[in-house]
Motif scaffolding. Sequence first.
Motif, PDB file in Angstrom:
ATOM      1  N   VAL A 228       0.841  -1.208   0.000  1.00  0.00           N
ATOM      2  CA  VAL A 228       0.000   0.000   0.000  1.00  0.00           C
ATOM      3  C   VAL A 228       0.873   1.253   0.000  1.00  0.00           C
ATOM      4  N   ALA A 229       1.971   1.227   0.770  1.00  0.00           N
ATOM      5  CA  ALA A 229       2.881   2.374   0.816  1.00  0.00           C
ATOM      6  C   ALA A 229       3.518   2.612  -0.555  1.00  0.00           C
ATOM      7  N   GLU A 230       3.922   1.529  -1.241  1.00  0.00           N
ATOM      8  CA  GLU A 230       4.501   1.663  -2.581  1.00  0.00           C
ATOM      9  C   GLU A 230       3.494   2.242  -3.566  1.00  0.00           C
ATOM     10  N   GLU A 231       2.254   1.763  -3.507  1.00  0.00           N
ATOM     11  CA  GLU A 231       1.214   2.280  -4.403  1.00  0.00           C
ATOM     12  C   GLU A 231       0.950   3.760  -4.145  1.00  0.00           C
ATOM     13  N   ASP A 232       0.899   4.153  -2.869  1.00  0.00           N
ATOM     14  CA  ASP A 232       0.688   5.562  -2.532  1.00  0.00           C
ATOM     15  C   ASP A 232       1.823   6.425  -3.053  1.00  0.00           C
ATOM     16  N   MET A 233       3.053   5.932  -2.925  1.00  0.00           N
ATOM     17  CA  MET A 233       4.212   6.668  -3.408  1.00  0.00           C
ATOM     18  C   MET A 233       4.145   6.836  -4.926  1.00  0.00           C
ATOM     19  N   ALA A 234       3.784   5.767  -5.628  1.00  0.00           N
ATOM     20  CA  ALA A 234       3.678   5.840  -7.090  1.00  0.00           C
ATOM     21  C   ALA A 234       2.595   6.843  -7.501  1.00  0.00           C
ATOM     22  N   ARG A 235       1.447   6.824  -6.803  1.00  0.00           N
ATOM     23  CA  ARG A 235       0.377   7.780  -7.115  1.00  0.00           C
ATOM     24  C   ARG A 235       0.826   9.211  -6.874  1.00  0.00           C
ATOM     25  N   SER A 236       1.519   9.459  -5.750  1.00  0.00           N
ATOM     26  CA  SER A 236       1.945  10.822  -5.440  1.00  0.00           C
ATOM     27  C   SER A 236       2.981  11.309  -6.457  1.00  0.00           C
ATOM     28  N   GLU A 237       3.900  10.419  -6.911  1.00  0.00           N
ATOM     29  CA  GLU A 237       4.861  10.807  -7.935  1.00  0.00           C
ATOM     30  C   GLU A 237       4.172  11.128  -9.252  1.00  0.00           C
ATOM     31  N   ALA A 238       3.157  10.360  -9.615  1.00  0.00           N
ATOM     32  CA  ALA A 238       2.420  10.636 -10.853  1.00  0.00           C
ATOM     33  C   ALA A 238       1.705  11.976 -10.749  1.00  0.00           C
ATOM     34  N   ARG A 239       1.098  12.246  -9.602  1.00  0.00           N
ATOM     35  CA  ARG A 239       0.416  13.528  -9.398  1.00  0.00           C
ATOM     36  C   ARG A 239       1.408  14.691  -9.469  1.00  0.00           C
ATOM     37  N   GLU A 240       2.598  14.484  -8.915  1.00  0.00           N
ATOM     38  CA  GLU A 240       3.627  15.523  -8.922  1.00  0.00           C
ATOM     39  C   GLU A 240       4.095  15.789 -10.351  1.00  0.00           C
ATOM     40  N   ARG A 241       4.249  14.734 -11.155  1.00  0.00           N
ATOM     41  CA  ARG A 241       4.649  14.911 -12.547  1.00  0.00           C
ATOM     42  C   ARG A 241       3.607  15.692 -13.324  1.00  0.00           C
TER      43      ARG A 241
END
Length: 170
Positions: free
Chosen positions: A97-110
């Motif tokens: 879940v932590a990895e998925e959240d990190m991936a989502r936040s990086e996509a949002r940041e991009r």
Amino acid sequence: MAAEVVPQPAKKTLSKNLMEMKFMKRRAESDYRRQLEEERQRAIQESHWVLDGKEKEDRSRIEFEPSYVKCEELFANGRMSFKNFNPTVEKMFKEMVAEEDMARSEAREREDTVSDEEMAKRYESFVGTVAKKFATKRKRSSVAASFESDSPSIHQPSKKTKREFMKPRD
């Protein structure tokens, strides 16, 4: 001295002839139907068993889906644990879940970032707008002319042309 028993007066009832009348029969029949209905409702309620009002709460949480596609996306690992039954599985789940959240936040940041070229274009237009705003009346024409020559995207006519009446065609 013994207590005397006082006979109670007999309850007066209606005569047989009065009870045989149609309106009295209808009344007695409706009372009898109402009593039967109450007994039937009481029997139905007693036959139901309820778990202290939790039945209604459980039904509101149930969702019906016409397809099993949502179940395929539930958990990628395939193993689940509840209430700390299997701590290793729960630890793995938290990491995923932590990895998925990190991936989502990086996509949002991009999505929210601006490239260097875009930032330069925005800054250039901003400087021109601010320069026009704070220029005096005499300098406004020179500031506008200088920005006109710098950026070909801004087209402002240098002189206002007087419009004349145009005669409609016949």
